[in-house]
Design a protein around this motif. Sequence first.
Motif, PDB file in Angstrom:
ATOM      1  N   ALA A   2       0.831  -1.207   0.000  1.00 61.13           N
ATOM      2  CA  ALA A   2       0.000   0.000   0.000  1.00 61.13           C
ATOM      3  C   ALA A   2       0.864   1.254   0.000  1.00 61.13           C
ATOM      4  N   ARG A   3       1.969   1.224   0.754  1.00 62.20           N
ATOM      5  CA  ARG A   3       2.853   2.391   0.810  1.00 62.20           C
ATOM      6  C   ARG A   3       3.569   2.601  -0.508  1.00 62.20           C
ATOM      7  N   VAL A   4       4.004   1.522  -1.131  1.00 60.35           N
ATOM      8  CA  VAL A   4       4.649   1.644  -2.441  1.00 60.35           C
ATOM      9  C   VAL A   4       3.654   2.191  -3.456  1.00 60.35           C
ATOM     10  N   LYS A   5       2.432   1.690  -3.403  1.00 62.11           N
ATOM     11  CA  LYS A   5       1.381   2.152  -4.312  1.00 62.11           C
ATOM     12  C   LYS A   5       1.099   3.634  -4.106  1.00 62.11           C
ATOM     13  N   GLU A   6       1.059   4.048  -2.840  1.00 66.55           N
ATOM     14  CA  GLU A   6       0.825   5.458  -2.530  1.00 66.55           C
ATOM     15  C   GLU A   6       1.993   6.319  -3.004  1.00 66.55           C
ATOM     16  N   GLU A   7       3.206   5.814  -2.826  1.00 70.40           N
ATOM     17  CA  GLU A   7       4.404   6.573  -3.195  1.00 70.40           C
ATOM     18  C   GLU A   7       4.501   6.771  -4.712  1.00 70.40           C
ATOM     19  N   LEU A   8       4.156   5.736  -5.475  1.00 71.46           N
ATOM     20  CA  LEU A   8       4.270   5.820  -6.935  1.00 71.46           C
ATOM     21  C   LEU A   8       3.033   6.434  -7.578  1.00 71.46           C
ATOM     22  N   GLY A   9       1.914   6.420  -6.852  1.00 72.51           N
ATOM     23  CA  GLY A   9       0.714   7.067  -7.353  1.00 72.51           C
ATOM     24  C   GLY A   9       0.207   6.458  -8.652  1.00 72.51           C
ATOM     25  N   ALA A  10      -0.047   7.324  -9.634  1.00 73.44           N
ATOM     26  CA  ALA A  10      -0.609   6.870 -10.912  1.00 73.44           C
ATOM     27  C   ALA A  10       0.368   6.006 -11.700  1.00 73.44           C
ATOM     28  N   ASP A  11       1.644   6.039 -11.324  1.00 71.52           N
ATOM     29  CA  ASP A  11       2.650   5.236 -12.027  1.00 71.52           C
ATOM     30  C   ASP A  11       2.731   3.801 -11.502  1.00 71.52           C
ATOM     31  N   TYR A  12       1.990   3.490 -10.433  1.00 73.57           N
ATOM     32  CA  TYR A  12       2.115   2.167  -9.817  1.00 73.57           C
ATOM     33  C   TYR A  12       1.762   1.029 -10.771  1.00 73.57           C
ATOM     34  N   PRO A  13       0.663   1.095 -11.545  1.00 74.04           N
ATOM     35  CA  PRO A  13       0.383  -0.009 -12.486  1.00 74.04           C
ATOM     36  C   PRO A  13       1.508  -0.226 -13.491  1.00 74.04           C
ATOM     37  N   GLU A  14       2.104   0.865 -13.965  1.00 79.35           N
ATOM     38  CA  GLU A  14       3.223   0.730 -14.903  1.00 79.35           C
ATOM     39  C   GLU A  14       4.427   0.081 -14.221  1.00 79.35           C
ATOM     40  N   PHE A  15       4.646   0.420 -12.940  1.00 73.92           N
ATOM     41  CA  PHE A  15       5.743  -0.181 -12.175  1.00 73.92           C
ATOM     42  C   PHE A  15       5.544  -1.686 -12.041  1.00 73.92           C
ATOM     43  N   VAL A  16       4.324  -2.094 -11.700  1.00 71.49           N
ATOM     44  CA  VAL A  16       4.021  -3.522 -11.556  1.00 71.49           C
ATOM     45  C   VAL A  16       4.180  -4.237 -12.898  1.00 71.49           C
ATOM     46  N   ALA A  17       3.682  -3.622 -13.970  1.00 71.58           N
ATOM     47  CA  ALA A  17       3.809  -4.219 -15.302  1.00 71.58           C
ATOM     48  C   ALA A  17       5.270  -4.377 -15.694  1.00 71.58           C
ATOM     49  N   GLU A  18       6.093  -3.405 -15.326  1.00 74.76           N
ATOM     50  CA  GLU A  18       7.527  -3.484 -15.630  1.00 74.76           C
ATOM     51  C   GLU A  18       8.189  -4.615 -14.856  1.00 74.76           C
ATOM     52  N   LEU A  19       7.820  -4.769 -13.574  1.00 76.02           N
ATOM     53  CA  LEU A  19       8.377  -5.869 -12.767  1.00 76.02           C
ATOM     54  C   LEU A  19       7.994  -7.225 -13.356  1.00 76.02           C
ATOM     55  N   ILE A  20       6.734  -7.359 -13.759  1.00 76.65           N
ATOM     56  CA  ILE A  20       6.275  -8.612 -14.365  1.00 76.65           C
ATOM     57  C   ILE A  20       7.084  -8.909 -15.618  1.00 76.65           C
ATOM     58  N   TYR A  21       7.276  -7.895 -16.441  1.00 75.61           N
ATOM     59  CA  TYR A  21       8.017  -8.080 -17.684  1.00 75.61           C
ATOM     60  C   TYR A  21       9.476  -8.466 -17.412  1.00 75.61           C
ATOM     61  N   LEU A  22      10.116  -7.754 -16.485  1.00 77.45           N
ATOM     62  CA  LEU A  22      11.522  -8.055 -16.165  1.00 77.45           C
ATOM     63  C   LEU A  22      11.670  -9.458 -15.593  1.00 77.45           C
ATOM     64  N   ASN A  23      10.776  -9.824 -14.672  1.00 71.44           N
ATOM     65  CA  ASN A  23      10.835 -11.161 -14.080  1.00 71.44           C
ATOM     66  C   ASN A  23      10.555 -12.242 -15.118  1.00 71.44           C
ATOM     67  N   TRP A  24       9.657 -11.940 -16.053  1.00 69.36           N
ATOM     68  CA  TRP A  24       9.374 -12.895 -17.125  1.00 69.36           C
ATOM     69  C   TRP A  24      10.609 -13.112 -17.995  1.00 69.36           C
ATOM     70  N   ILE A  25      11.269 -12.023 -18.380  1.00 71.81           N
ATOM     71  CA  ILE A  25      12.485 -12.119 -19.197  1.00 71.81           C
ATOM     72  C   ILE A  25      13.572 -12.892 -18.440  1.00 71.81           C
ATOM     73  N   ARG A  26      13.805 -12.506 -17.193  1.00 70.03           N
ATOM     74  CA  ARG A  26      14.866 -13.142 -16.405  1.00 70.03           C
ATOM     75  C   ARG A  26      14.537 -14.596 -16.102  1.00 70.03           C
ATOM     76  N   GLY A  27      13.257 -14.859 -15.814  1.00 73.06           N
ATOM     77  CA  GLY A  27      12.847 -16.232 -15.537  1.00 73.06           C
ATOM     78  C   GLY A  27      13.007 -17.125 -16.749  1.00 73.06           C
ATOM     79  N   THR A  28      12.707 -16.588 -17.931  1.00 75.75           N
ATOM     80  CA  THR A  28      12.849 -17.364 -19.165  1.00 75.75           C
ATOM     81  C   THR A  28      14.314 -17.711 -19.419  1.00 75.75           C
TER      82      THR A  28
END
Length: 404
Positions: free
Chosen positions: A24-50
């Motif tokens: 919740a604090r990370v979401k509050e800190e990033l504000g409107a950019d939080y969904p993009e942050f999560v999407a970026e983490l998913i993408y990076l983890n997907w690339i690295r996991g592959t």
Amino acid sequence: MDLSEHAEIKNTWAGCIFRVKTGARVKEELGADYPEFVAELIYLNWIRGTIFALLSLFAFALIMLFDLHYYQADKWEVSIGYPILFYSHMSVFMLFTAGIGLSWMKRPEKTGRPSRYHQVLIAAFLWLAMLNLVAISIADVFINGSIAAYIGVVFSLAAIFIISNWFCLFLYLSNMAVMVFFVNVAAAYTGKDFGIQQINIVTFTAFAVALSRLIYYAHIRDFKNRKLIKRQKHRLLELSVRDHLTNVLNRRSFAEISDMETARSKRHGGPLSLIIFDFDNFKCINDRFGHSAGDAVLIHSAELIQQNIRKTDTLFRWGGEEFIILSPETTLEDVAALADKLRLLIEAFVFPGGVKVTASFGVAQFAPGESIEDTVQRADKALYQAKGAGRNCVEKQPAHFFSC
């Protein structure tokens, strides 16, 4: 310590280790950019996991050959660790094969809305992968009492994948509990004391969690800095193409947009016209009411005009109290009618402080064989004609009046 020093310490890299942020604090800190942050983490983890899974497939295929060698050498009869090792290697191999197949069926987007499918897939992949790698480490404990494989696993996953706080705790603590439990089983089975190994398991798990959190917070910091730089670049671009007072496009923007519109007019044969206007006796307004009143006239006039032109028309501040309107798909007669409409609106408008002003307009239509600078020059001549005709009027300058 004052507030500025405290804020500076909070923003240091070391401070990232000690600040625990909930989702919740990370979401509050990033504000409107939080969904993009999560999407970026998913993408990076997907690339690295592959990549991690592909490299591991080759490694485990080779390792299973050694497991079969141990079977032929009757090592499986010596310790229960050898069959556990083989089946764990096979389980990891199958898991990574399935993970690669599922991930390539539907690739995540780097930005935009986070993919719930990939979020669940990555979480399941990481937990099952770590659980199977823990099983390999348990086999090593049965065989030679070593937990080196476990230490390698926890630090490798901590360094490669960027995961949230709660999932990090669940991932590492659950697998640490499994590891500790089976080390106790190994101790009872072999009759050896594995107390030091248990202490090391807890210690190195804590270090791995700390490393994982440091990388996670560092990525948050990096993401915020990249977004800040992007916004600053956008702001600088806006400042370079817009007038700082009225916030309309400036003379520099006119060159780029007019080039596109003239090219379109030549290509499709459609009319293109422009209006140039300025305020009558503007110096008198500044002298009588002050420069702030003159600025207010410019600002409110720009707003008034933008509200009363088409979306396809573009307003530019040309310089001082002069403005230009570029009007695609508009003939000379139509743009003259628009200019007269704007003239009446300005004349009727009461500006802050009760200031009343009028404006003079010159209009011209872009003609084949001339440049947009030629058209501006003709409209400027028409503006001077309007000034000479008593101001507060509209004058047209047809193409055949143009001379070099």
